[in-house]
Design a protein around this motif. Sequence first.
Motif, PDB file in Angstrom:
ATOM      1  N   LEU A 150       2.247   3.957  -8.422  1.00 26.57           N
ATOM      2  CA  LEU A 150       2.825   3.384  -9.626  1.00 26.57           C
ATOM      3  C   LEU A 150       1.784   2.483 -10.287  1.00 26.57           C
ATOM      4  N   ASN A 151       2.017   2.119 -11.516  1.00 23.19           N
ATOM      5  CA  ASN A 151       1.165   1.152 -12.199  1.00 23.19           C
ATOM      6  C   ASN A 151       1.209  -0.176 -11.438  1.00 23.19           C
ATOM      7  N   LEU A 152       0.069  -0.850 -11.349  1.00 22.30           N
ATOM      8  CA  LEU A 152      -0.022  -2.085 -10.579  1.00 22.30           C
ATOM      9  C   LEU A 152       0.961  -3.144 -11.065  1.00 22.30           C
ATOM     10  N   SER A 153       1.034  -3.370 -12.369  1.00 22.16           N
ATOM     11  CA  SER A 153       1.936  -4.429 -12.841  1.00 22.16           C
ATOM     12  C   SER A 153       3.399  -4.065 -12.587  1.00 22.16           C
ATOM     13  N   SER A 165       0.842  -1.192   0.000  1.00 18.91           N
ATOM     14  CA  SER A 165       0.000   0.000   0.000  1.00 18.91           C
ATOM     15  C   SER A 165       0.877   1.242   0.000  1.00 18.91           C
ATOM     16  N   THR A 166       0.444   2.269  -0.721  1.00 22.85           N
ATOM     17  CA  THR A 166       1.171   3.538  -0.701  1.00 22.85           C
ATOM     18  C   THR A 166       1.109   4.185   0.677  1.00 22.85           C
ATOM     19  N   LYS A 167       0.174   3.744   1.526  1.00 25.79           N
ATOM     20  CA  LYS A 167      -0.005   4.313   2.863  1.00 25.79           C
ATOM     21  C   LYS A 167       0.848   3.625   3.925  1.00 25.79           C
ATOM     22  N   ALA A 168       1.504   2.543   3.566  1.00 24.07           N
ATOM     23  CA  ALA A 168       2.220   1.710   4.535  1.00 24.07           C
ATOM     24  C   ALA A 168       3.391   2.436   5.185  1.00 24.07           C
ATOM     25  N   PRO A 169       3.763   2.008   6.390  1.00 24.03           N
ATOM     26  CA  PRO A 169       4.816   2.685   7.150  1.00 24.03           C
ATOM     27  C   PRO A 169       6.244   2.314   6.763  1.00 24.03           C
ATOM     28  N   ARG A 170       6.453   1.161   6.120  1.00 21.76           N
ATOM     29  CA  ARG A 170       7.814   0.690   5.827  1.00 21.76           C
ATOM     30  C   ARG A 170       8.011   0.463   4.335  1.00 21.76           C
ATOM     31  N   ALA A 171       9.243   0.518   3.894  1.00 13.85           N
ATOM     32  CA  ALA A 171       9.585   0.211   2.508  1.00 13.85           C
ATOM     33  C   ALA A 171       9.559  -1.299   2.295  1.00 13.85           C
ATOM     34  N   TYR A 172       9.223  -1.716   1.097  1.00 17.92           N
ATOM     35  CA  TYR A 172       9.157  -3.146   0.752  1.00 17.92           C
ATOM     36  C   TYR A 172      10.501  -3.834   0.934  1.00 17.92           C
ATOM     37  N   THR A 173      11.595  -3.104   0.880  1.00 22.26           N
ATOM     38  CA  THR A 173      12.925  -3.681   1.052  1.00 22.26           C
ATOM     39  C   THR A 173      13.238  -4.012   2.510  1.00 22.26           C
ATOM     40  N   GLU A 174      12.416  -3.526   3.432  1.00 13.68           N
ATOM     41  CA  GLU A 174      12.620  -3.813   4.853  1.00 13.68           C
ATOM     42  C   GLU A 174      11.976  -5.124   5.283  1.00 13.68           C
ATOM     43  N   ALA A 175      11.150  -5.696   4.432  1.00 10.18           N
ATOM     44  CA  ALA A 175      10.472  -6.956   4.760  1.00 10.18           C
ATOM     45  C   ALA A 175      11.370  -8.138   4.419  1.00 10.18           C
ATOM     46  N   ALA A 176      11.209  -9.214   5.177  1.00  8.67           N
ATOM     47  CA  ALA A 176      11.894 -10.471   4.881  1.00  8.67           C
ATOM     48  C   ALA A 176      10.866 -11.398   4.237  1.00  8.67           C
ATOM     49  N   TYR A 177      11.149 -11.837   3.025  1.00  7.34           N
ATOM     50  CA  TYR A 177      10.208 -12.656   2.262  1.00  7.34           C
ATOM     51  C   TYR A 177      10.646 -14.110   2.264  1.00  7.34           C
ATOM     52  N   GLY A 178       9.683 -14.994   2.455  1.00  3.13           N
ATOM     53  CA  GLY A 178       9.939 -16.426   2.427  1.00  3.13           C
ATOM     54  C   GLY A 178       9.473 -17.042   1.119  1.00  3.13           C
ATOM     55  N   ALA A 179       9.901 -18.271   0.880  1.00  2.01           N
ATOM     56  CA  ALA A 179       9.645 -18.941  -0.399  1.00  2.01           C
ATOM     57  C   ALA A 179       8.167 -19.192  -0.678  1.00  2.01           C
ATOM     58  N   ASP A 180       7.328 -19.260   0.340  1.00  2.00           N
ATOM     59  CA  ASP A 180       5.904 -19.552   0.132  1.00  2.00           C
ATOM     60  C   ASP A 180       5.019 -18.406   0.624  1.00  2.00           C
ATOM     61  N   ALA A 224       5.965  -6.262 -10.102  1.00  2.00           N
ATOM     62  CA  ALA A 224       7.282  -6.688 -10.571  1.00  2.00           C
ATOM     63  C   ALA A 224       8.398  -6.237  -9.625  1.00  2.00           C
ATOM     64  N   ILE A 225       8.318  -5.006  -9.176  1.00  2.00           N
ATOM     65  CA  ILE A 225       9.342  -4.479  -8.267  1.00  2.00           C
ATOM     66  C   ILE A 225       9.430  -5.317  -7.000  1.00  2.00           C
ATOM     67  N   VAL A 226       8.303  -5.547  -6.363  1.00  2.00           N
ATOM     68  CA  VAL A 226       8.285  -6.266  -5.086  1.00  2.00           C
ATOM     69  C   VAL A 226       8.571  -7.752  -5.286  1.00  2.00           C
ATOM     70  N   ILE A 248       6.267   1.001  -1.756  1.00  2.00           N
ATOM     71  CA  ILE A 248       7.369   1.313  -2.658  1.00  2.00           C
ATOM     72  C   ILE A 248       7.621   2.818  -2.527  1.00  2.00           C
ATOM     73  N   PRO A 249       8.811   3.227  -2.123  1.00  2.00           N
ATOM     74  CA  PRO A 249       9.087   4.664  -1.966  1.00  2.00           C
ATOM     75  C   PRO A 249       8.948   5.414  -3.295  1.00  2.00           C
ATOM     76  N   MET A 250       8.389   6.617  -3.208  1.00  2.00           N
ATOM     77  CA  MET A 250       8.265   7.511  -4.368  1.00  2.00           C
ATOM     78  C   MET A 250       8.095   8.929  -3.861  1.00  2.00           C
ATOM     79  N   ILE A 251       8.127   9.880  -4.747  1.00  2.00           N
ATOM     80  CA  ILE A 251       7.981  11.269  -4.320  1.00  2.00           C
ATOM     81  C   ILE A 251       6.570  11.498  -3.778  1.00  2.00           C
ATOM     82  N   ALA A 252       6.431  12.460  -2.882  1.00  2.00           N
ATOM     83  CA  ALA A 252       5.155  12.725  -2.213  1.00  2.00           C
ATOM     84  C   ALA A 252       4.046  13.114  -3.181  1.00  2.00           C
TER      85      ALA A 252
END
Length: 160
Positions: free
Chosen positions: A129-132, A78-93, A136-138, A120-124
């Motif tokens: 961003l486009n959904l697709s 979500s654009t409203k979320a408190p953390r960047a997607y790079t701060e999360a730890a993702y598992g295989a499933d 892809a980024i995340v 995903i960080p972006m300017i205020a």
Amino acid sequence: MHIVLVEPEIPGNTGNIARLCAATGMELHLVRPLGFSTDEKHLRHAGLDYWHLVRVYYHNCFAEVAVMYHGHAFHYLSTKAPRAYTEAAYGADDFLVFGKESKGLPEDLLQMVWDRAVRIPMIAEARSLNLSNSVAIVAYEALRQQQFAGLSDAGPGLHI
């Protein structure tokens, strides 16, 4: 790994995401209502000839997904979320959950999962961003954290 699209509205985006899932081995979950027919030519065109490589699941509501896959880790974008997607730890499933193009994920859902919401960080001044592109980024960050397990480590090379 799983991509969940909650009430996607634009067939081209879903087709692009399906192609990403085909190329990465991720499973695609579509939560109704969909803003298009799944046999619509734009959806098929965006996925090109990769549809046979995609596992697509249809769900009547997001609660159905949450119950069916209880015990799995869910990451809510979500654009409203408190953390960047790079701060999360993702598992295989894990499940990467994205909202519809016009509104994103419902705020009542986000309030319940705020500790697992990332952005995903972006300017205020930018709304989103486009959904697709966002998927892809995340998705590729999550795959990177898994050392791209199951994906080819070499391209086909040049045909000269």
